[in-house]
Design a protein around this motif. Structure first.
Motif, PDB file in Angstrom:
ATOM      1  N   LEU A  68     -16.443  -8.442   4.286  1.00  0.00           N
ATOM      2  CA  LEU A  68     -15.375  -7.463   4.043  1.00  0.00           C
ATOM      3  C   LEU A  68     -14.522  -7.147   5.266  1.00  0.00           C
ATOM      4  O   LEU A  68     -13.401  -6.655   5.105  1.00  0.00           O
ATOM      5  CB  LEU A  68     -15.984  -6.154   3.515  1.00  0.00           C
ATOM      6  N   HIS A  69     -15.038  -7.383   6.461  1.00  0.00           N
ATOM      7  CA  HIS A  69     -14.287  -7.010   7.658  1.00  0.00           C
ATOM      8  C   HIS A  69     -13.064  -7.903   7.827  1.00  0.00           C
ATOM      9  O   HIS A  69     -13.176  -9.127   7.907  1.00  0.00           O
ATOM     10  CB  HIS A  69     -15.191  -7.108   8.891  1.00  0.00           C
ATOM     11  N   ASP A  70     -11.889  -7.282   7.895  1.00  0.00           N
ATOM     12  CA  ASP A  70     -10.613  -7.997   8.070  1.00  0.00           C
ATOM     13  C   ASP A  70     -10.455  -9.124   7.058  1.00  0.00           C
ATOM     14  O   ASP A  70     -10.065 -10.245   7.413  1.00  0.00           O
ATOM     15  CB  ASP A  70     -10.516  -8.555   9.498  1.00  0.00           C
ATOM     16  N   ASN A  71     -10.782  -8.827   5.811  1.00  0.00           N
ATOM     17  CA  ASN A  71     -10.647  -9.818   4.737  1.00  0.00           C
ATOM     18  C   ASN A  71      -9.717  -9.250   3.673  1.00  0.00           C
ATOM     19  O   ASN A  71     -10.150  -8.534   2.762  1.00  0.00           O
ATOM     20  CB  ASN A  71     -12.015 -10.134   4.134  1.00  0.00           C
ATOM     21  N   PRO A  75     -11.032  -6.350  -2.214  1.00  0.00           N
ATOM     22  CA  PRO A  75     -10.500  -5.007  -2.495  1.00  0.00           C
ATOM     23  C   PRO A  75     -11.099  -3.927  -1.595  1.00  0.00           C
ATOM     24  O   PRO A  75     -10.491  -2.872  -1.399  1.00  0.00           O
ATOM     25  CB  PRO A  75     -10.884  -4.771  -3.962  1.00  0.00           C
ATOM     26  N   LEU A  76     -12.281  -4.170  -1.041  1.00  0.00           N
ATOM     27  CA  LEU A  76     -12.928  -3.224  -0.135  1.00  0.00           C
ATOM     28  C   LEU A  76     -12.804  -3.667   1.318  1.00  0.00           C
ATOM     29  O   LEU A  76     -13.709  -3.475   2.127  1.00  0.00           O
ATOM     30  CB  LEU A  76     -14.408  -3.055  -0.510  1.00  0.00           C
ATOM     31  N   ASP A  77     -11.692  -4.263   1.654  1.00  0.00           N
ATOM     32  CA  ASP A  77     -11.448  -4.739   3.016  1.00  0.00           C
ATOM     33  C   ASP A  77     -11.626  -3.610   4.028  1.00  0.00           C
ATOM     34  O   ASP A  77     -11.117  -2.497   3.852  1.00  0.00           O
ATOM     35  CB  ASP A  77     -10.019  -5.293   3.095  1.00  0.00           C
ATOM     36  N   MET A  78     -12.393  -3.881   5.107  1.00  0.00           N
ATOM     37  CA  MET A  78     -12.646  -2.890   6.155  1.00  0.00           C
ATOM     38  C   MET A  78     -11.835  -3.227   7.402  1.00  0.00           C
ATOM     39  O   MET A  78     -11.803  -4.389   7.835  1.00  0.00           O
ATOM     40  CB  MET A  78     -14.129  -2.866   6.536  1.00  0.00           C
ATOM     41  N   ASN A  79     -11.225  -2.206   7.995  1.00  0.00           N
ATOM     42  CA  ASN A  79     -10.586  -2.419   9.287  1.00  0.00           C
ATOM     43  C   ASN A  79     -11.613  -2.285  10.400  1.00  0.00           C
ATOM     44  O   ASN A  79     -12.800  -2.054  10.144  1.00  0.00           O
ATOM     45  CB  ASN A  79      -9.417  -1.442   9.478  1.00  0.00           C
ATOM     46  N   ASP A  80     -11.168  -2.395  11.643  1.00  0.00           N
ATOM     47  CA  ASP A  80     -12.108  -2.392  12.773  1.00  0.00           C
ATOM     48  C   ASP A  80     -12.883  -1.085  12.868  1.00  0.00           C
ATOM     49  O   ASP A  80     -14.105  -1.081  13.096  1.00  0.00           O
ATOM     50  CB  ASP A  80     -11.354  -2.640  14.081  1.00  0.00           C
ATOM     51  N   ASP A  81     -12.188   0.044  12.699  1.00  0.00           N
ATOM     52  CA  ASP A  81     -12.869   1.340  12.811  1.00  0.00           C
ATOM     53  C   ASP A  81     -13.901   1.527  11.706  1.00  0.00           C
ATOM     54  O   ASP A  81     -15.024   1.990  11.954  1.00  0.00           O
ATOM     55  CB  ASP A  81     -11.839   2.476  12.755  1.00  0.00           C
TER      56      ASP A  81
END
Length: 462
Positions: A68-71, A75-81
């Motif tokens: 999910l990170h930076d993807n 739909p549940l894409d996670m940013n760096d924070d």
């Protein structure tokens, strides 16, 4: 001063006023058959299912962040924070319940605590399976972190209180190995299934743990503290190979003597007046604090904390949630998920080697060797990331260097780096701390791990 009572004398009554100055041996090796070893190993394997649960919970953020990170396709894409907090929350929450786990296990017992903690673990897996928001991920991370902290004190106390001293190092290694089996299972599930399916499958493990732990006995030490003497002897008979009451009588009497505080009668008012004000009983928290500040406790506690912190840093445990992304950024020549599976196999091989060589070489030599080689490997990974990665375009074989270094580190993790704190927790503390209501050893080692997973964690790759 009267003579200490012999093994054949009942201490249930004598424990009321056992002289404080009577030395009581705590490391006596009793003559039991191989069935005793088998029974203790069996109990350790059964309770280690809870550590498999812990390994699954500690490994699942790696799969989720890898997906999910930076993807933007998710739909549940996670940013760096968001990714950083999700990976760090379990490490932050673990010390919180580690502080309270001692009181929890005093209330429900070592076995009872290990059984009950499976309930929130099961809830966490189901919530993760149905998660549809970042807030749900944070909730799951909190529950998992709290559950891990709640389980560590009864796990270490159970081994310390039920096993014979000469077996504790080996049994502690088995416990550490069980957690890595949890990592291995989760990484394997992640290699073949998506993270939701892996979470659903993992929800079966706390159910299995709940069922398997029901037949094993409660700690004899805890039972004696509750004045359940018949149950304590029955438990000790089970743990020493299902032997007769006469066979465990000597050790049972020693346990009664070493745990005389919980069964000593409360002093009368007249006795308190005779002591004088300088000898009056202190409050609960002040008494616990004074117990903790004793040099016999602080010195081994400091040793456990330092080795735990160094060990978890050395095996890059704080970076575990981000390893898939880090390995991809390092342009490793094979699938990052496959690398994770291989590293856990090597950890298990290292743990097997530790059990083979522990008696012959001792912990000190193994630890010094492992930490020295791990330091070289960590420097090698850093040097490659900052100076050699660009050259890997022209020399493709260089891309194998971080993979090889990471594999060596994980082998050493099983050989000493990560199992050493568990071995020390089960061996170096006096018996008074094994009954300590706040169970500081796992609590402080959890604090040692916490900074490794802090959300300010930065990547290896510049």
């Amino acid at each position: 001063m009267r003579d200490p009572p012999g093994p054949s004398v009942s201490l249930i009554d004598d424990a009321v006023d056992v002289d404080e100055d009577v030395p009581v041996p705590t490391n006596t090796r009793y003559e039991y058959s191989n069935r005793s070893t088998f029974a203790q190993v069996l109990a350790t394997i059964v309770q280690s299912w809870l550590l498999i649960d812990n390994g699954l919970m500690k490994a699942v953020p790696t799969l989720i962040l890898g997906s999910l990170h930076d993807n933007p396709n998710e739909p549940l894409d996670m940013n760096d924070d968001q990714a950083s907090w999700f990976g760090a929350i379990p490490y932050i929450c673990t010390p919180i319940t580690s502080f309270a786990s001692g009181i929890f296990q005093e209330k429900f017992g070592r076995k009872g605590s290990m059984i009950l903690v499976n309930i929130p673990i099961f809830v966490a897996w189901i919530l993760l399976y149905v998660a549809e928001s970042i807030a749900a991920f944070y909730t799951v991370a909190v529950i998992m972190g709290l559950s891990i902290g709640l389980s560590e004190a009864p796990l270490s106390c159970y081994i310390g209180e039920t096993s014979e001293p000469h077996l504790r190092g080996t049994l502690a290694t088995i416990m550490s190995t069980a957690m890595i089996i949890g990592y291995f299972i989760m990484y394997t599930l992640g290699y073949f299934f998506d993270w939701r399916t892996a979470a659903l499958i993992s929800s079966a493990f706390p159910i299995v743990t709940f069922v398997l732990m029901t037949p094993i006995p409660e700690s004899s030490t805890w039972l004696i503290g509750r004045s359940r003497f018949k149950d304590a002897k029955k438990s000790l008979r089970w743990l020493r190979g299902w032997v007769t009451a006469e066979a465990v009588e000597e050790e049972y009497q020693s346990l009664l003597s070493n745990n005389r505080d919980p069964i000593r009668k409360k002093p009368s008012e007249s006795t308190l007046q005779e002591r004088g004000p300088e000898q009056e009983d202190y409050g609960f928290f002040r008494t616990q604090y004074q117990t903790l500040m004793n040099d016999n406790i602080m010195l081994p506690l400091r040793l456990v904390l330092i080795t735990s912190f160094i060990g978890y840093v050395a095996v890059l445990r704080g970076m575990t949630p981000y390893l898939i992304g880090e390995l991809n950024a390092l342009s490793t020549p094979i699938d990052a998920k496959l690398v994770l599976i291989i590293t856990q196999i090597l950890f298990l091989l290292g743990a097997a080697a530790d059990m083979m060589f522990l008696q012959g070489l001792g912990k000190r030599k193994i630890a010094l060797f492992s930490h020295a080689i791990a330091a070289v490997c960590l420097l090698g990974i850093g040097f490659y990331a900052f100076h050699l990665q660009a050259s890997a375009v022209y020399y493709p074989h260089l891309a194998w260097l971080p993979v090889i270094f990471l594999m060596v580190i994980n082998f050493l993790g099983g050989f000493s780096l990560q199992v050493l704190p568990w071995q020390l927790m089960c061996e170096v503390f006096p018996r008074v701390l094994k009954n300590y209501k706040f169970s500081p050893p796992p609590r402080f080692t959890a604090m040692g791990r916490g900074p490794c997973g802090h959300p300010l964690n930065t990547a290896l790759v510049p």
